[in-house]
Design a protein around this motif. Structure first.
Motif, mmCIF file in Angstrom:
data_model
loop_
_atom_site.group_PDB
_atom_site.id
_atom_site.type_symbol
_atom_site.label_atom_id
_atom_site.label_comp_id
_atom_site.label_asym_id
_atom_site.label_seq_id
_atom_site.Cartn_x
_atom_site.Cartn_y
_atom_site.Cartn_z
ATOM 1 N N ALA A 15 0.825 -1.203 0.000
ATOM 2 C CA ALA A 15 0.000 0.000 0.000
ATOM 3 C C ALA A 15 0.864 1.261 0.000
ATOM 4 O O ALA A 15 0.562 2.244 -0.694
ATOM 5 N N VAL A 16 1.971 1.232 0.751
ATOM 6 C CA VAL A 16 2.872 2.383 0.794
ATOM 7 C C VAL A 16 3.565 2.575 -0.555
ATOM 8 O O VAL A 16 3.742 3.705 -1.028
ATOM 9 N N GLU A 17 3.964 1.473 -1.198
ATOM 10 C CA GLU A 17 4.572 1.574 -2.527
ATOM 11 C C GLU A 17 3.577 2.174 -3.513
ATOM 12 O O GLU A 17 3.956 2.955 -4.393
ATOM 13 N N ASP A 18 2.305 1.838 -3.375
ATOM 14 C CA ASP A 18 1.281 2.428 -4.249
ATOM 15 C C ASP A 18 1.195 3.938 -4.035
ATOM 16 O O ASP A 18 1.040 4.704 -4.989
ATOM 17 N N ILE A 19 1.302 4.354 -2.774
ATOM 18 C CA ILE A 19 1.274 5.788 -2.472
ATOM 19 C C ILE A 19 2.486 6.479 -3.098
ATOM 20 O O ILE A 19 2.372 7.541 -3.717
ATOM 21 N N VAL A 30 10.522 11.342 -6.223
ATOM 22 C CA VAL A 30 10.036 10.621 -5.035
ATOM 23 C C VAL A 30 10.638 9.220 -5.034
ATOM 24 O O VAL A 30 10.540 8.498 -6.028
ATOM 25 N N PRO A 31 11.255 8.804 -3.929
ATOM 26 C CA PRO A 31 11.997 7.533 -3.925
ATOM 27 C C PRO A 31 11.114 6.306 -3.722
ATOM 28 O O PRO A 31 9.939 6.412 -3.353
ATOM 29 N N GLN A 32 11.710 5.146 -3.960
ATOM 30 C CA GLN A 32 11.087 3.876 -3.632
ATOM 31 C C GLN A 32 11.149 3.660 -2.114
ATOM 32 O O GLN A 32 11.903 4.317 -1.402
ATOM 33 N N TRP A 33 10.364 2.688 -1.623
ATOM 34 C CA TRP A 33 10.346 2.451 -0.186
ATOM 35 C C TRP A 33 11.706 2.007 0.337
ATOM 36 O O TRP A 33 12.078 2.345 1.467
ATOM 37 N N GLU A 34 12.481 1.262 -0.427
ATOM 38 C CA GLU A 34 13.789 0.816 0.063
ATOM 39 C C GLU A 34 14.649 2.013 0.456
ATOM 40 O O GLU A 34 15.318 1.993 1.495
ATOM 41 N N PHE A 35 14.640 3.053 -0.350
ATOM 42 C CA PHE A 35 15.360 4.287 -0.032
ATOM 43 C C PHE A 35 14.780 4.896 1.247
ATOM 44 O O PHE A 35 15.521 5.322 2.136
ATOM 45 N N ARG A 82 -1.932 10.765 3.509
ATOM 46 C CA ARG A 82 -0.855 11.160 4.418
ATOM 47 C C ARG A 82 -0.871 10.299 5.681
ATOM 48 O O ARG A 82 0.174 9.809 6.129
ATOM 49 N N ALA A 83 -2.055 10.114 6.260
ATOM 50 C CA ALA A 83 -2.174 9.327 7.481
ATOM 51 C C ALA A 83 -1.782 7.873 7.246
ATOM 52 O O ALA A 83 -1.131 7.243 8.098
ATOM 53 N N GLN A 84 -2.149 7.323 6.103
ATOM 54 C CA GLN A 84 -1.821 5.932 5.793
ATOM 55 C C GLN A 84 -0.312 5.760 5.662
ATOM 56 O O GLN A 84 0.261 4.793 6.192
ATOM 57 N N PHE A 85 0.337 6.686 4.977
ATOM 58 C CA PHE A 85 1.791 6.611 4.820
ATOM 59 C C PHE A 85 2.482 6.726 6.173
ATOM 60 O O PHE A 85 3.364 5.922 6.510
ATOM 61 N N LEU A 86 2.084 7.712 6.975
ATOM 62 C CA LEU A 86 2.760 7.947 8.247
ATOM 63 C C LEU A 86 2.486 6.846 9.262
ATOM 64 O O LEU A 86 3.329 6.575 10.126
ATOM 65 N N ALA A 87 1.330 6.204 9.167
ATOM 66 C CA ALA A 87 1.040 5.088 10.077
ATOM 67 C C ALA A 87 2.048 3.962 9.861
ATOM 68 O O ALA A 87 2.591 3.398 10.826
#
Length: 266
Positions: A15-19, A30-35, A82-87
């Motif tokens: 879900a975060v990668e989708d964001i 905007v970076p990938q989640w690994e970064f 924003r809330a989903q990413f930060l959670a």
């Protein structure tokens, strides 16, 4: 004893990668989640706690924010995104922090810290031949290379928080740990002989790379411990300007400083 936090699930990461993919449509930087995970890990190890309003613009940019409401959410599309990413971000931070503060003897321990990394070269190796051929000209990052770049991006953004300790032994310990992180930013130039995640997967990394990855994981433990033992930076105290003996006293009496607050008998 503190209980281990709930690990971030594969579904949450997806879900975060989708964001991040959605944010990347507006800003290609905007970076990938690994970064992001490397950046996050550096913040966990950082000498000072870095707040959201300070690190989010650095990591994700501010996007196109035409009004005050949009600026408060930038670069996210809405409050829910924003809330989903930060959670997930804070859940992962707690996971990393707890792992680094838990004493382990081996990285095989399920409680041990592990960077959240992928194996892009291995993923490409299992593609059908025609799809693999279409990617032949692309330069693929080495295993954990993107993670290490994210870590060092945070270090370079707040260099004052990453000045080597003054004590010689601690400074040596710090330098060795940082060199292990830096080593992962380099390419894996040795022959690929193993798969990092599967005993029967396609060979995508070298043994040397796997060892360097383990060294970097232990280095993160060391960096966390160094700053925890030293503590936060203490602001430099500067002596206030003192008036000359014949200058007007700062108390406002109208007398000369030497005849007022600067007098020996006062």
């Amino acid at each position: 004893m503190n209980h281990a936090p709930t690990p971030v699930t594969p579904e949450q990461y997806e879900a975060v990668e989708d964001i991040l993919d959605a944010l990347r449509e507006a800003d290609a930087e905007v970076p990938q989640w690994e970064f992001c995970d490397g950046f996050l890990t550096a913040l966990v190890c950082c000498r000072r706690a870095i707040a959201e309003d300070e690190f989010l613009p650095v990591l994700l940019g501010l996007g196109d924010a035409p009004d005050e409401e949009a600026q408060a959410l930038a670069p996210f599309a809405d409050a829910q995104q924003r809330a989903q990413f930060l959670a997930v971000w804070h859940q992962r931070m707690e996971e990393v922090r707890h792992a680094l503060d838990t004493e382990v003897e081996t990285l095989e321990d399920p409680r041990a810290f592990h960077p959240e990394v992928g194996d892009l070269r291995g993923d490409v190796a299992v593609l059908p031949p025609d799809e693999r051929a279409a990617l032949a000209d692309q330069v693929l990052p080495a295993f954990a290379q993107v993670w290490a770049l994210g870590f060092l991006y945070a270090v370079e953004t707040w260099p004052e928080e990453w000045v080597a300790p003054s004590e010689r032994q601690a400074a040596k310990w710090f330098d060795q740990a940082m060199q292990c992180i830096v080593a992962l930013t380099e390419d894996d130039a040795e022959p690929a002989t193993i798969s990092p995640f599967s005993a029967d997967g396609p060979a995508s990394i070298s043994v040397q790379r796997l060892n360097a990855f383990a060294d970097a994981a232990w280095a993160v433990y060391d960096l966390r411990e160094i700053w925890r033992s030293i503590g936060p930076r203490v602001p430099t105290l500067r002596r206030a300007d003192v008036p000359g003996r014949n200058d007007p006293c700062y108390c406002g009496s109208g007398k000369k400083y030497k005849k007022c607050c600067g007098g020996g008998d006062n």
